[in-house]
Motif scaffolding. Structure first.
Motif, PDB file in Angstrom:
ATOM      1  N   UNK A 113       0.789  -1.139   0.071  1.00  0.00           N
ATOM      2  CA  UNK A 113      -0.014  -0.024  -0.030  1.00  0.00           C
ATOM      3  C   UNK A 113       0.863   1.305  -0.094  1.00  0.00           C
ATOM      4  N   UNK A 114       1.964   1.208   0.452  1.00  0.00           N
ATOM      5  CA  UNK A 114       2.847   2.480   0.690  1.00  0.00           C
ATOM      6  C   UNK A 114       3.306   2.825  -1.017  1.00  0.00           C
ATOM      7  N   UNK A 115       3.188   1.779  -1.781  1.00  0.00           N
ATOM      8  CA  UNK A 115       3.592   2.003  -3.170  1.00  0.00           C
ATOM      9  C   UNK A 115       2.596   2.712  -3.783  1.00  0.00           C
ATOM     10  N   UNK A 116       1.406   2.483  -3.520  1.00  0.00           N
ATOM     11  CA  UNK A 116       0.179   2.977  -3.887  1.00  0.00           C
ATOM     12  C   UNK A 116       0.115   4.356  -3.531  1.00  0.00           C
ATOM     13  N   UNK A 117       0.229   4.827  -2.302  1.00  0.00           N
ATOM     14  CA  UNK A 117       0.203   6.097  -1.760  1.00  0.00           C
ATOM     15  C   UNK A 117       1.402   7.013  -2.501  1.00  0.00           C
ATOM     16  N   UNK A 168       0.461   7.894  -5.863  1.00  0.00           N
ATOM     17  CA  UNK A 168      -0.595   8.872  -5.805  1.00  0.00           C
ATOM     18  C   UNK A 168      -0.229  10.424  -5.227  1.00  0.00           C
ATOM     19  N   UNK A 169       0.560  10.402  -4.018  1.00  0.00           N
ATOM     20  CA  UNK A 169       0.802  11.516  -3.125  1.00  0.00           C
ATOM     21  C   UNK A 169       2.187  12.273  -3.884  1.00  0.00           C
ATOM     22  N   UNK A 170       3.212  11.527  -3.987  1.00  0.00           N
ATOM     23  CA  UNK A 170       4.437  11.896  -4.411  1.00  0.00           C
ATOM     24  C   UNK A 170       4.564  12.254  -6.040  1.00  0.00           C
ATOM     25  N   UNK A 191      -3.504  12.865   4.898  1.00  0.00           N
ATOM     26  CA  UNK A 191      -2.286  13.693   5.130  1.00  0.00           C
ATOM     27  C   UNK A 191      -1.912  14.209   3.547  1.00  0.00           C
ATOM     28  N   UNK A 192      -2.669  13.841   2.473  1.00  0.00           N
ATOM     29  CA  UNK A 192      -2.191  14.091   1.277  1.00  0.00           C
ATOM     30  C   UNK A 192      -2.723  15.651   0.886  1.00  0.00           C
ATOM     31  N   UNK A 193      -1.991  16.150  -0.058  1.00  0.00           N
ATOM     32  CA  UNK A 193      -2.369  17.343  -0.459  1.00  0.00           C
ATOM     33  C   UNK A 193      -2.346  17.496  -1.992  1.00  0.00           C
TER      34      UNK A 193
END
Length: 468
Positions: free
Chosen positions: A135-139, A142-144, A170-172
């Motif tokens: 899941x960290x790869x997914x976020x 999307x986020x970075x 915590x995403x922007x």
């Protein structure tokens, strides 16, 4: 599955057609046997992989099967071969993508869709959270690597582990304008004295124009924590009636509301709904789903909605579990809406109800200003929760859920603007529509004429359907 296979095969054989495809949604039913699921997924994802190099114009690809694609190279082919592809969608089932999956290699996405299927919950209900290591790869994607994300849609029942989606808070994304969250768990244990993270997230995204949420994703009791001036551009909202009450400061700007969570109608519920809707002065689109728990007269309830929202141009009503009114009662209840152009009615058929063509003729006669409408009769044991089309009052295509009879109608008027005939498409009972898809439809539809004889559907031409 057969139609999905033949359609993709056709596109592979005709690159002159494939190069014009801008959006491709792949959805097919899985067979009960696990081996068949793997085989079907492998075949379909292989066809998409081979097709990718011809999809010159595609900007949106969504994989919405019960399981992830068995051929992960499909994502690589789409990413390398389709430079205009900026919106991607996938599903999570009993299998999850590996941490090195090509799915997580996209960058610069403008839209992302994640549909969580039943198999996910059946397998991972009692699994250690470490099972979600990808899941960290997914976020991260999307986020970075997708800082200009404009749309994010996550659907499904509650996630078992909240940390799987917690990074969302915590995403922007400065350009985010559409956010849709199903029953995923967020913000139920905020730190004492601090503003809930998801509330802070909403405040940090002033460009949001469309928000779909649920009680699990957003506790209605937290909405008063929104600061003044929050969500200044929000016009489309989908949630519970309590959410709508909490958004009172921005009621004046909301033009579209979908209350998809079934409301139990009893006691003061009708007056409560009407009072909330009355404050939405700019409302032009409304979808409401309800269940009558007692012997309440359904026509009165619909009339209260019509009186509260005189400016509606699109209305969709859904009544489940038992019949509470007829189509004739519904049509008479909404006659006070002078601007209504699109109407969609989904309800349990009353024992006194007329046949579907007669119901259609009744609506056309009582509501001659309509442009199009849809009637769907559902069984009393209609499954909950409900999954709706994102567009309110959609009057084309299949309902997307089980039904006993359904029809879509388009009114045709004479030189005086009065209804003279209507184009129609009617279907009887289907058990497989939870996984149906209508893609690239060519509508060649039949006609009901108004005259002295009873209305009948007379097929005038064939119809071409490209859906599984």
């Amino acid at each position: 599955m057969e139609q999905c296979h033949s359609t993709l095969t056709m596109l592979n054989k005709h690159p002159d057609i494939a190069r014009h495809v801008q959006k491709l949604l792949v959805r097919f039913s899985a067979y009960p046997r696990a081996r068949s699921i793997d085989t079907n997924s492998y075949i379909v994802s292989s066809l998409v992989q081979y097709l990718a190099h011809t999809l010159d114009a595609i900007h949106t690809f969504i994989w919405d099967a019960d399981e992830i694609p068995q051929r992960d190279g499909m994502w690589f082919a789409l990413r390398i071969s389709c430079p205009r592809l900026t919106t991607v969608g996938t599903s999570y089932g009993a299998e999850l993508p590996e941490s090195h999956s090509n799915l997580f290699q996209f960058k610069g996405l403008r839209g992302f869709i994640l549909n969580v299927k039943r198999g996910f919950y059946e397998r991972f209900a009692d699994v250690d959270p470490q099972e979600f290591r990808a899941e960290h790869r997914l976020w991260d994607m999307l986020i970075r690597r997708s800082p200009d994300l404009e749309e994010l849609h996550i659907s499904g029942a509650p996630f078992i582990f909240t940390q799987a989606v917690r990074p969302l808070c915590y995403a922007r994304w400065p350009r985010l304008h559409a956010l849709s969250l199903g029953d995923i768990l967020l913000d139920w244990d905020p730190s004492a004295g601090l503003k809930p993270p998801f509330i802070t997230f909403l405040e940090a995204h002033p460009r949001l124009r469309s928000l779909r949420t649920s009680r699990a994703a957003l506790n209605p009791a937290l909405l008063p924590a929104l600061g003044p001036g929050a969500l200044p551009e929000l016009t489309h909202f989908n949630g519970a009636i309590e959410h709508l009450q909490g958004l009172a400061p921005i009621h004046r700007q909301i033009t579209s509301v979908a209350l998809d969570e079934p409301m139990i109608i009893r006691d003061l519920a009708p007056s409560l709904l009407a009072s909330v809707l009355r404050g939405l002065k700019s409302l032009t689109e409304l979808r409401v789903c309800f269940v009558f728990q007692s012997a309440y007269e359904g026509g009165s309830f619909v009339r209260s909605i019509a009186h509260a929202c005189p400016g509606l141009t699109k209305l969709e009503v859904m009544c489940t579990r038992k019949s509470s009114f007829t189509i004739d009662t519904l049509a008479k209840a909404v006659r006070t809406l002078p601007r209504l152009k699109h109407l969609r009615a989904t309800l349990v058929r009353s024992q006194h109800e007329d046949p579907l063509p007669v119901c259609a003729a009744t609506i056309a006669h009582l509501l001659p200003r309509l442009h199009a409408f849809s009637i769907t009769f559902i069984p009393p044991d209609f499954p909950l929760p409900l999954y709706f089309d994102s567009e309110i009052g959609c009057t084309s295509g299949h309902p997307g859920h089980p039904y006993t009879a359904t029809g879509n109608y388009v009114l045709r008027t004479d030189e005086h603007g009065l209804p003279a005939s209507m184009a129609c498409r009617e279907h009887r009972s289907s058990r497989l529509l939870l996984s149906s898809l209508e893609s690239f439809p060519v509508h060649l539809i039949s006609t009901i004429s108004f005259g002295n004889s009873s209305p009948k559907c007379q097929p005038e031409a064939q119809e071409i359907h490209l859906y599984p």
